[in-house]
Write a protein that holds these residues in place. Sequence first.
Motif, PDB file in Angstrom:
ATOM      1  N   LEU A  13       0.812  -1.211   0.000  1.00  0.00           N
ATOM      2  CA  LEU A  13       0.000   0.000   0.000  1.00  0.00           C
ATOM      3  C   LEU A  13       0.849   1.266   0.000  1.00  0.00           C
ATOM      4  O   LEU A  13       0.310   2.374  -0.108  1.00  0.00           O
ATOM      5  CB  LEU A  13      -0.935   0.016   1.212  1.00  0.00           C
ATOM      6  CG  LEU A  13      -2.062  -1.015   1.198  1.00  0.00           C
ATOM      7  CD1 LEU A  13      -2.909  -0.888   2.458  1.00  0.00           C
ATOM      8  CD2 LEU A  13      -2.938  -0.875  -0.048  1.00  0.00           C
ATOM      9  N   ARG A  14       2.146   1.112   0.069  1.00  0.00           N
ATOM     10  CA  ARG A  14       3.022   2.283  -0.051  1.00  0.00           C
ATOM     11  C   ARG A  14       3.176   2.701  -1.515  1.00  0.00           C
ATOM     12  O   ARG A  14       3.599   3.830  -1.787  1.00  0.00           O
ATOM     13  CB  ARG A  14       4.387   1.979   0.570  1.00  0.00           C
ATOM     14  CG  ARG A  14       4.306   1.622   2.037  1.00  0.00           C
ATOM     15  CD  ARG A  14       5.634   1.210   2.616  1.00  0.00           C
ATOM     16  NE  ARG A  14       6.532   2.347   2.769  1.00  0.00           N
ATOM     17  CZ  ARG A  14       7.694   2.282   3.424  1.00  0.00           C
ATOM     18  NH1 ARG A  14       8.093   1.144   3.983  1.00  0.00           N
ATOM     19  NH2 ARG A  14       8.452   3.346   3.519  1.00  0.00           N
TER      20      ARG A  14
ATOM     21  N   LYS B  34     -10.085   0.175  -0.297  1.00  0.00           N
ATOM     22  CA  LYS B  34      -9.930   0.216   1.159  1.00  0.00           C
ATOM     23  C   LYS B  34      -9.308  -1.101   1.608  1.00  0.00           C
ATOM     24  O   LYS B  34      -9.393  -2.119   0.909  1.00  0.00           O
ATOM     25  CB  LYS B  34     -11.273   0.438   1.864  1.00  0.00           C
ATOM     26  CG  LYS B  34     -11.858   1.821   1.629  1.00  0.00           C
ATOM     27  CD  LYS B  34     -13.131   2.040   2.427  1.00  0.00           C
ATOM     28  CE  LYS B  34     -13.678   3.452   2.187  1.00  0.00           C
ATOM     29  NZ  LYS B  34     -14.945   3.700   2.929  1.00  0.00           N
ATOM     30  N   ALA B  35      -8.693  -1.070   2.793  1.00  0.00           N
ATOM     31  CA  ALA B  35      -8.050  -2.282   3.323  1.00  0.00           C
ATOM     32  C   ALA B  35      -8.370  -2.409   4.805  1.00  0.00           C
ATOM     33  O   ALA B  35      -8.284  -1.431   5.557  1.00  0.00           O
ATOM     34  CB  ALA B  35      -6.538  -2.222   3.113  1.00  0.00           C
ATOM     35  N   ILE B  36      -8.721  -3.610   5.211  1.00  0.00           N
ATOM     36  CA  ILE B  36      -8.956  -3.915   6.615  1.00  0.00           C
ATOM     37  C   ILE B  36      -7.989  -5.022   7.010  1.00  0.00           C
ATOM     38  O   ILE B  36      -7.902  -6.056   6.338  1.00  0.00           O
ATOM     39  CB  ILE B  36     -10.428  -4.278   6.874  1.00  0.00           C
ATOM     40  CG1 ILE B  36     -10.710  -4.436   8.360  1.00  0.00           C
ATOM     41  CG2 ILE B  36     -10.848  -5.495   6.090  1.00  0.00           C
ATOM     42  CD1 ILE B  36     -12.204  -4.432   8.693  1.00  0.00           C
ATOM     43  N   ILE B  37      -7.225  -4.775   8.070  1.00  0.00           N
ATOM     44  CA  ILE B  37      -6.116  -5.658   8.424  1.00  0.00           C
ATOM     45  C   ILE B  37      -6.299  -6.159   9.849  1.00  0.00           C
ATOM     46  O   ILE B  37      -6.443  -5.363  10.784  1.00  0.00           O
ATOM     47  CB  ILE B  37      -4.767  -4.930   8.272  1.00  0.00           C
ATOM     48  CG1 ILE B  37      -4.616  -4.382   6.854  1.00  0.00           C
ATOM     49  CG2 ILE B  37      -3.617  -5.867   8.602  1.00  0.00           C
ATOM     50  CD1 ILE B  37      -3.335  -3.603   6.626  1.00  0.00           C
ATOM     51  N   LEU B  38      -6.300  -7.466  10.010  1.00  0.00           N
ATOM     52  CA  LEU B  38      -6.532  -8.076  11.305  1.00  0.00           C
ATOM     53  C   LEU B  38      -5.211  -8.506  11.934  1.00  0.00           C
ATOM     54  O   LEU B  38      -4.437  -9.251  11.315  1.00  0.00           O
ATOM     55  CB  LEU B  38      -7.453  -9.294  11.168  1.00  0.00           C
ATOM     56  CG  LEU B  38      -8.838  -9.027  10.590  1.00  0.00           C
ATOM     57  CD1 LEU B  38      -8.844  -9.226   9.081  1.00  0.00           C
ATOM     58  CD2 LEU B  38      -9.870  -9.949  11.220  1.00  0.00           C
TER      59      LEU B  38
ATOM     60  N   CYS C 232      -4.606   3.855   0.121  1.00  0.00           N
ATOM     61  CA  CYS C 232      -6.028   3.763   0.426  1.00  0.00           C
ATOM     62  C   CYS C 232      -6.208   3.814   1.937  1.00  0.00           C
ATOM     63  O   CYS C 232      -5.249   3.573   2.686  1.00  0.00           O
ATOM     64  CB  CYS C 232      -6.653   2.487  -0.161  1.00  0.00           C
ATOM     65  SG  CYS C 232      -6.249   0.973   0.734  1.00  0.00           S
ATOM     66  N   PRO C 233      -7.413   4.112   2.403  1.00  0.00           N
ATOM     67  CA  PRO C 233      -7.664   4.089   3.844  1.00  0.00           C
ATOM     68  C   PRO C 233      -7.489   2.683   4.417  1.00  0.00           C
ATOM     69  O   PRO C 233      -7.825   1.688   3.765  1.00  0.00           O
ATOM     70  CB  PRO C 233      -9.116   4.560   3.960  1.00  0.00           C
ATOM     71  CG  PRO C 233      -9.407   5.254   2.672  1.00  0.00           C
ATOM     72  CD  PRO C 233      -8.584   4.567   1.635  1.00  0.00           C
ATOM     73  N   VAL C 234      -6.975   2.609   5.648  1.00  0.00           N
ATOM     74  CA  VAL C 234      -6.693   1.329   6.302  1.00  0.00           C
ATOM     75  C   VAL C 234      -7.336   1.305   7.681  1.00  0.00           C
ATOM     76  O   VAL C 234      -7.195   2.256   8.458  1.00  0.00           O
ATOM     77  CB  VAL C 234      -5.172   1.100   6.438  1.00  0.00           C
ATOM     78  CG1 VAL C 234      -4.886  -0.147   7.282  1.00  0.00           C
ATOM     79  CG2 VAL C 234      -4.520   0.968   5.068  1.00  0.00           C
ATOM     80  N   LEU C 235      -8.039   0.225   7.975  1.00  0.00           N
ATOM     81  CA  LEU C 235      -8.551  -0.034   9.313  1.00  0.00           C
ATOM     82  C   LEU C 235      -7.844  -1.257   9.871  1.00  0.00           C
ATOM     83  O   LEU C 235      -7.917  -2.343   9.287  1.00  0.00           O
ATOM     84  CB  LEU C 235     -10.060  -0.274   9.293  1.00  0.00           C
ATOM     85  CG  LEU C 235     -10.687  -0.660  10.638  1.00  0.00           C
ATOM     86  CD1 LEU C 235     -10.568   0.482  11.642  1.00  0.00           C
ATOM     87  CD2 LEU C 235     -12.145  -1.078  10.459  1.00  0.00           C
TER      88      LEU C 235
END
Length: 313
Positions: A134-135, A142-146, A248-251
């Motif tokens: 994502l760099r 969007k990305a969601i990372i657990l 992109c936004p990351v959660l």
Amino acid sequence: MQLYSTPENPLPERAICVPVRTHDGMELRALRATAENPRGTAILLGGRADYMERYFETIRDLMARGFTVVAFDFRGQGGSQRLLPNPLRGHIRDFKEFDEDLRAVMTEVVLPHCDRPYYAIAHSTGGNILLHNLRKQQWFDKAIILAPLIGLIYGNWPLWLVRILLFLCTSLGFGWMFLPGQSHSPFGRRDFPGNPLSSDKKRWDRDTGILEQFPQLGTGGPTFSWLKAARKSMASLRVMKHRDVLTCPVLIVAAGLDRVVDLEAMHRFANRVSGVSVVVVRESLHEILSERDEIRNQFLAMFEAFIDDRRAP
């Protein structure tokens, strides 16, 4: 290459196995499950020693919400090509090799065949790999990372000893060896009590039952080279600053009871890098998607809320 199902873990509808070949000649195993009238595509990146069958339940959950899903096994694990003669060794020389795996899946499977928008869902080591991509890569909306691998918990091992052992063993050509104290085989049913990954015995038995029938999917503990590569990759994330904007936004969804990766390292990363937020599921161990229903449902609700642009201010 094929996908493996059991009565407790059926194959998602319309799921097909897709072989992928990387630029450096590795054969990867991928999956594409196409939703009817898709509202977008979710791309799943698993953790170390993962195999796609462990995500069949999550794939069904996402498809029920209208998403096409793509998943794959990184090199060295699952149904993808292994890197050492002993296939149980969790091995890699440099995490940049994993970047090539993601590139190959995106260019061969996702971009030509899947509907936008694209949402990445990554776990643990997969989260580390995704953050690096994502760099520069602009694949995802969007990305969601657990529970991402940004910092590692070393347990009783002092950091100075870890550094010495890694330097000596990799310098002397023993990077292929298992780390001391790590299992030489995958987790089994008997390993549930006190495990650091999940508090849900039903899902634990389901996943370990898959390996009882299809042991070729399993991976044991990591090697010295894997840990050296992981430390290098984590260090490059820790030096990122506010000016290092992701594409992109990351959660980040952190596990409050995690004993594998460092929760504080996630908070420090989010405080340094723009566009990153952290929420904590307090009752969860490391593998949020393999946890109890009440924990998994929290993740699914977070995912829906995060990707819903109508909720943006």
